[in-house]
Design a protein around this motif. Structure first.
Motif, PDB file in Angstrom:
ATOM      1  N   ASP A 131      22.021  49.839  21.732  1.00 46.66           N
ATOM      2  CA  ASP A 131      21.606  51.231  21.884  1.00 46.66           C
ATOM      3  C   ASP A 131      22.818  52.114  22.213  1.00 46.66           C
ATOM      4  N   LYS A 142      23.419  47.302  13.032  1.00 43.45           N
ATOM      5  CA  LYS A 142      23.256  47.063  14.464  1.00 43.45           C
ATOM      6  C   LYS A 142      21.813  46.722  14.754  1.00 43.45           C
ATOM      7  N   SER A 143      21.613  45.985  15.832  1.00 51.19           N
ATOM      8  CA  SER A 143      20.261  45.581  16.209  1.00 51.19           C
ATOM      9  C   SER A 143      19.668  46.604  17.178  1.00 51.19           C
ATOM     10  N   GLU A 144      18.406  46.368  17.509  1.00 48.60           N
ATOM     11  CA  GLU A 144      17.723  47.254  18.468  1.00 48.60           C
ATOM     12  C   GLU A 144      18.365  47.183  19.848  1.00 48.60           C
TER      13      GLU A 144
END
Lengths: 115, 116
Positions: A62, A57-59
């Motif tokens: 969230d 997953k990317s930043e």
């Protein structure tokens, strides 16, 4: 030709509300992805999913974001409490295999508008 | 930093001419480079890809060239047609690696306009 389908094509939601974006990947594909594209900007990776688990997953992805494969055909992206900056096109993609040689095929997206 | 970027935001060509769309990348660790076409209101459509150990790959009316020395990728479209009008994105895939995710990193896109 098999294709990735996404619903709805356009979703308008009040800020703070939950939204679920739905995708039906290509039937024999095992790897699933969500990307988003803010108007006029690049397509950005959000999350990849395989075998009922998040692979990466990317930043951006969230705690407000989650993905699920609720049955054998659907793949969903949930945003728990939407923010204005979540407004974007959200694209679902799938690939048959997980290697870089396996093309990712995209749906036509859901336009999410947060008011 | 790492990035995949495009040289020109808009390219106009005459119908029947060849088109060349360019892309620069900065990360040498990518395993595959891919070109996608995005028409208005549609999702990215896979066109062609090339593995990092190759320098040329041809498809139907399209050729992708990879120059690892200068970290440059190009897409050549032969005999450009009105239906080729779209935004073209280059993307890189570093493969599963330690992240396991097989994510694509996209460039900013080039708008190709085909004039009759």
């Amino acid at each position: 030709e098999p294709e990735v389908t996404q619903t709805p094509s356009h979703q308008v939601t009040q800020m703070g509300q939950e939204v679920i974006l739905r995708c039906v990947p290509i039937s024999n594909h095992l790897y699933f992805y969500w990307y988003r594209q803010i108007l006029g900007q690049k397509v950005e990776f959000l999350v990849s999913f395989y075998n009922n688990e998040i692979s990466e997953k990317s930043e951006i992805f969230d705690d407000q974001f989650s993905v699920e494969r609720p049955d054998g055909s659907n793949f969903t992206l949930k945003i728990r409490s939407t923010k204005l900056e979540d407004s974007a096109m959200y694209f679902c993609a799938s690939s048959e295999g997980g290697g870089a040689s396996q093309p990712q095929h995209f749906g036509d997206g859901t336009r999410l508008s947060i008011l | 930093g790492e990035s995949v970027g495009l040289h020109l935001p808009t390219l106009s060509v005459q119908e029947g001419d060849n088109s060349i769309i360019n892309c620069a990348y900065s990360n040498s660790a990518s395993d595959y480079f891919i070109w996608y076409k995005q028409e208005s209101g549609k999702g990215p459509q896979f066109i062609i890809d090339i593995r990092s150990n190759m320098d040329k790959r041809q498809g139907q009316r399209v050729t992708v060239l990879l120059n690892k020395t200068v970290k440059h990728l190009s897409l050549q479209i032969a005999a450009t047609q009105p239906g080729d009008s779209a935004v073209y994105f280059c993307a890189e895939n570093r493969g599963a690696g330690t992240g396991g995710g097989n994510k694509l990193t996209f460039g900013t896109g080039t708008q190709l306009k085909v004039e009759l």
